[in-house]
Design a protein around this motif. Structure first.
Motif, PDB file in Angstrom:
ATOM      1  N   VAL A   8     -18.234  12.315 -21.688  1.00 14.73           N
ATOM      2  CA  VAL A   8     -17.021  12.317 -21.819  1.00 14.73           C
ATOM      3  C   VAL A   8     -16.298  11.635 -21.758  1.00 14.73           C
ATOM      4  O   VAL A   8     -15.047  10.957 -22.737  1.00 14.73           O
ATOM      5  CB  VAL A   8     -16.819  13.808 -21.872  1.00 14.73           C
ATOM      6  CG1 VAL A   8     -15.628  14.565 -22.572  1.00 14.73           C
ATOM      7  CG2 VAL A   8     -17.769  15.150 -22.894  1.00 14.73           C
ATOM      8  N   ARG A   9     -16.214  11.402 -20.468  1.00 15.70           N
ATOM      9  CA  ARG A   9     -15.198  10.674 -20.266  1.00 15.70           C
ATOM     10  C   ARG A   9     -15.175   9.338 -20.626  1.00 15.70           C
ATOM     11  O   ARG A   9     -14.261   8.142 -21.067  1.00 15.70           O
ATOM     12  CB  ARG A   9     -15.018  10.320 -18.736  1.00 15.70           C
ATOM     13  CG  ARG A   9     -14.173   9.384 -17.926  1.00 15.70           C
ATOM     14  CD  ARG A   9     -13.509  10.053 -16.607  1.00 15.70           C
ATOM     15  NE  ARG A   9     -12.396   9.326 -16.018  1.00 15.70           N
ATOM     16  CZ  ARG A   9     -12.515   8.225 -15.714  1.00 15.70           C
ATOM     17  NH1 ARG A   9     -13.364   8.373 -14.191  1.00 15.70           N
ATOM     18  NH2 ARG A   9     -11.451   8.008 -14.636  1.00 15.70           N
ATOM     19  N   LEU A  10     -16.559   8.489 -20.382  1.00  5.78           N
ATOM     20  CA  LEU A  10     -16.634   7.838 -20.704  1.00  5.78           C
ATOM     21  C   LEU A  10     -16.345   6.898 -22.144  1.00  5.78           C
ATOM     22  O   LEU A  10     -15.499   6.146 -22.709  1.00  5.78           O
ATOM     23  CB  LEU A  10     -17.826   6.958 -20.578  1.00  5.78           C
ATOM     24  CG  LEU A  10     -18.063   5.695 -21.283  1.00  5.78           C
ATOM     25  CD1 LEU A  10     -17.552   4.625 -20.581  1.00  5.78           C
ATOM     26  CD2 LEU A  10     -19.978   5.642 -21.080  1.00  5.78           C
ATOM     27  N   ARG A  11     -16.674   7.697 -23.641  1.00  7.02           N
ATOM     28  CA  ARG A  11     -16.356   7.796 -24.821  1.00  7.02           C
ATOM     29  C   ARG A  11     -14.443   8.068 -24.462  1.00  7.02           C
ATOM     30  O   ARG A  11     -14.086   7.302 -25.933  1.00  7.02           O
ATOM     31  CB  ARG A  11     -16.621   8.874 -25.215  1.00  7.02           C
ATOM     32  CG  ARG A  11     -16.801   8.977 -26.753  1.00  7.02           C
ATOM     33  CD  ARG A  11     -16.979  10.039 -27.460  1.00  7.02           C
ATOM     34  NE  ARG A  11     -18.998  10.134 -27.068  1.00  7.02           N
ATOM     35  CZ  ARG A  11     -19.381  11.087 -27.114  1.00  7.02           C
ATOM     36  NH1 ARG A  11     -18.702  12.263 -26.288  1.00  7.02           N
ATOM     37  NH2 ARG A  11     -20.392  11.052 -26.849  1.00  7.02           N
ATOM     38  N   SER A  48     -20.133   2.041 -14.660  1.00  6.39           N
ATOM     39  CA  SER A  48     -20.784   2.918 -13.986  1.00  6.39           C
ATOM     40  C   SER A  48     -21.251   3.534 -13.056  1.00  6.39           C
ATOM     41  O   SER A  48     -22.038   3.998 -13.223  1.00  6.39           O
ATOM     42  CB  SER A  48     -20.433   1.122 -12.863  1.00  6.39           C
ATOM     43  OG  SER A  48     -21.207   1.252 -11.564  1.00  6.39           O
ATOM     44  N   VAL A  49     -20.095   4.089 -13.254  1.00  3.62           N
ATOM     45  CA  VAL A  49     -19.619   5.821 -12.854  1.00  3.62           C
ATOM     46  C   VAL A  49     -20.478   6.009 -13.764  1.00  3.62           C
ATOM     47  O   VAL A  49     -21.268   7.230 -13.368  1.00  3.62           O
ATOM     48  CB  VAL A  49     -18.186   5.851 -12.390  1.00  3.62           C
ATOM     49  CG1 VAL A  49     -18.372   7.175 -12.174  1.00  3.62           C
ATOM     50  CG2 VAL A  49     -17.806   4.834 -11.014  1.00  3.62           C
ATOM     51  N   ALA A  91     -19.263  -4.242 -19.512  1.00  2.00           N
ATOM     52  CA  ALA A  91     -19.054  -2.567 -19.279  1.00  2.00           C
ATOM     53  C   ALA A  91     -20.755  -1.928 -20.186  1.00  2.00           C
ATOM     54  O   ALA A  91     -20.926  -1.641 -18.914  1.00  2.00           O
ATOM     55  CB  ALA A  91     -18.428  -1.199 -20.668  1.00  2.00           C
ATOM     56  N   ALA A  92     -21.122  -3.212 -20.885  1.00  2.00           N
ATOM     57  CA  ALA A  92     -23.067  -2.660 -20.904  1.00  2.00           C
ATOM     58  C   ALA A  92     -23.511  -3.500 -19.376  1.00  2.00           C
ATOM     59  O   ALA A  92     -24.497  -2.414 -19.055  1.00  2.00           O
ATOM     60  CB  ALA A  92     -23.215  -3.228 -22.034  1.00  2.00           C
ATOM     61  N   GLU A  93     -23.287  -4.384 -19.739  1.00  2.00           N
ATOM     62  CA  GLU A  93     -23.829  -4.852 -18.068  1.00  2.00           C
ATOM     63  C   GLU A  93     -23.615  -4.462 -16.430  1.00  2.00           C
ATOM     64  O   GLU A  93     -24.917  -3.537 -15.833  1.00  2.00           O
ATOM     65  CB  GLU A  93     -23.344  -6.569 -17.443  1.00  2.00           C
ATOM     66  CG  GLU A  93     -23.915  -7.626 -18.867  1.00  2.00           C
ATOM     67  CD  GLU A  93     -23.321  -9.269 -18.578  1.00  2.00           C
ATOM     68  OE1 GLU A  93     -21.911  -9.220 -17.480  1.00  2.00           O
ATOM     69  OE2 GLU A  93     -23.922 -10.189 -19.043  1.00  2.00           O
ATOM     70  N   ALA A  94     -22.434  -3.437 -16.490  1.00  2.00           N
ATOM     71  CA  ALA A  94     -21.909  -3.082 -14.985  1.00  2.00           C
ATOM     72  C   ALA A  94     -22.860  -1.881 -15.806  1.00  2.00           C
ATOM     73  O   ALA A  94     -23.552  -1.069 -13.909  1.00  2.00           O
ATOM     74  CB  ALA A  94     -20.691  -2.609 -15.301  1.00  2.00           C
ATOM     75  N   ALA A  95     -23.324  -1.116 -16.335  1.00  2.00           N
ATOM     76  CA  ALA A  95     -24.203   0.361 -16.806  1.00  2.00           C
ATOM     77  C   ALA A  95     -25.348   0.023 -16.696  1.00  2.00           C
ATOM     78  O   ALA A  95     -26.270   0.999 -15.704  1.00  2.00           O
ATOM     79  CB  ALA A  95     -23.821   0.599 -17.969  1.00  2.00           C
ATOM     80  N   SER A  96     -26.120  -1.111 -17.199  1.00  2.00           N
ATOM     81  CA  SER A  96     -27.308  -1.286 -16.698  1.00  2.00           C
ATOM     82  C   SER A  96     -27.879  -1.554 -14.946  1.00  2.00           C
ATOM     83  O   SER A  96     -28.907  -1.891 -14.572  1.00  2.00           O
ATOM     84  CB  SER A  96     -27.825  -2.848 -17.880  1.00  2.00           C
ATOM     85  OG  SER A  96     -27.849  -2.183 -18.869  1.00  2.00           O
ATOM     86  N   ALA A  97     -26.434  -2.891 -14.318  1.00  2.00           N
ATOM     87  CA  ALA A  97     -26.906  -2.583 -13.027  1.00  2.00           C
ATOM     88  C   ALA A  97     -26.608  -1.663 -12.286  1.00  2.00           C
ATOM     89  O   ALA A  97     -27.299  -1.576 -11.079  1.00  2.00           O
ATOM     90  CB  ALA A  97     -25.768  -3.713 -12.342  1.00  2.00           C
ATOM     91  N   ALA A  98     -26.099  -0.112 -12.231  1.00  2.00           N
ATOM     92  CA  ALA A  98     -26.419   0.948 -11.691  1.00  2.00           C
ATOM     93  C   ALA A  98     -27.521   1.487 -11.791  1.00  2.00           C
ATOM     94  O   ALA A  98     -27.617   2.476 -11.673  1.00  2.00           O
ATOM     95  CB  ALA A  98     -25.241   1.715 -12.780  1.00  2.00           C
ATOM     96  N   ARG A  99     -28.771   1.518 -12.412  1.00  2.54           N
ATOM     97  CA  ARG A  99     -29.747   1.066 -12.426  1.00  2.54           C
ATOM     98  C   ARG A  99     -30.476   1.782 -11.613  1.00  2.54           C
ATOM     99  O   ARG A  99     -30.765   0.834 -10.544  1.00  2.54           O
ATOM    100  CB  ARG A  99     -30.818   0.832 -13.926  1.00  2.54           C
ATOM    101  CG  ARG A  99     -30.482   1.049 -15.197  1.00  2.54           C
ATOM    102  CD  ARG A  99     -31.150   0.181 -15.679  1.00  2.54           C
ATOM    103  NE  ARG A  99     -30.644   0.303 -16.925  1.00  2.54           N
ATOM    104  CZ  ARG A  99     -31.479   0.361 -18.592  1.00  2.54           C
ATOM    105  NH1 ARG A  99     -32.641   0.549 -18.167  1.00  2.54           N
ATOM    106  NH2 ARG A  99     -30.699   0.570 -19.529  1.00  2.54           N
TER     107      ARG A  99
END
Length: 99
Positions: A8-11, A48-49, A91-99
């Motif tokens: 929700v926060r990301l959106r 990422s968070v 943002a997508a790279e940061a999210a993917s790196a957080a795996r």
């Protein structure tokens, strides 16, 4: 099942960033540069968070949904589509790196 608060926060952050990108042409150069720098830092950080909290796949899917939305600019000399693409890609790279 309720949505994860991190999604929700990301959106909300993506929506605010998208709206902010659209008005960059109305801003003076220095102010515009500060806003762009803030968006380029803040959106990937939040992604990422969110990925750590809600899962990278869900976050990347949400970012992809926003990435496909057209950016309308108030000034054709400001490369808003390029800036938006950079932000959502980071943002997508940061999210993917957080795996």
């Amino acid at each position: 099942m309720p949505e994860h608060p991190a999604l929700v926060r990301l959106r909300a952050e993506l929506d605010a960033a998208w709206k902010g990108i659209g008005v960059l042409g109305d801003m003076e150069g220095d102010s515009r540069d500060r806003v762009v720098a803030e968006l380029r830092a803040a959106v990937p950080d939040i992604a990422s968070v969110a990925a750590r909290a809600a899962g990278a796949d869900a976050v990347v899917a949400e970012i992809s949904r926003f990435a496909s939305v057209e950016v309308v600019s108030s000034d054709s000399t400001v490369p808003t589509a390029t800036i938006w693409d950079d932000i959502v890609h980071s943002a997508a790279e940061a999210a993917s790196a957080a795996r």
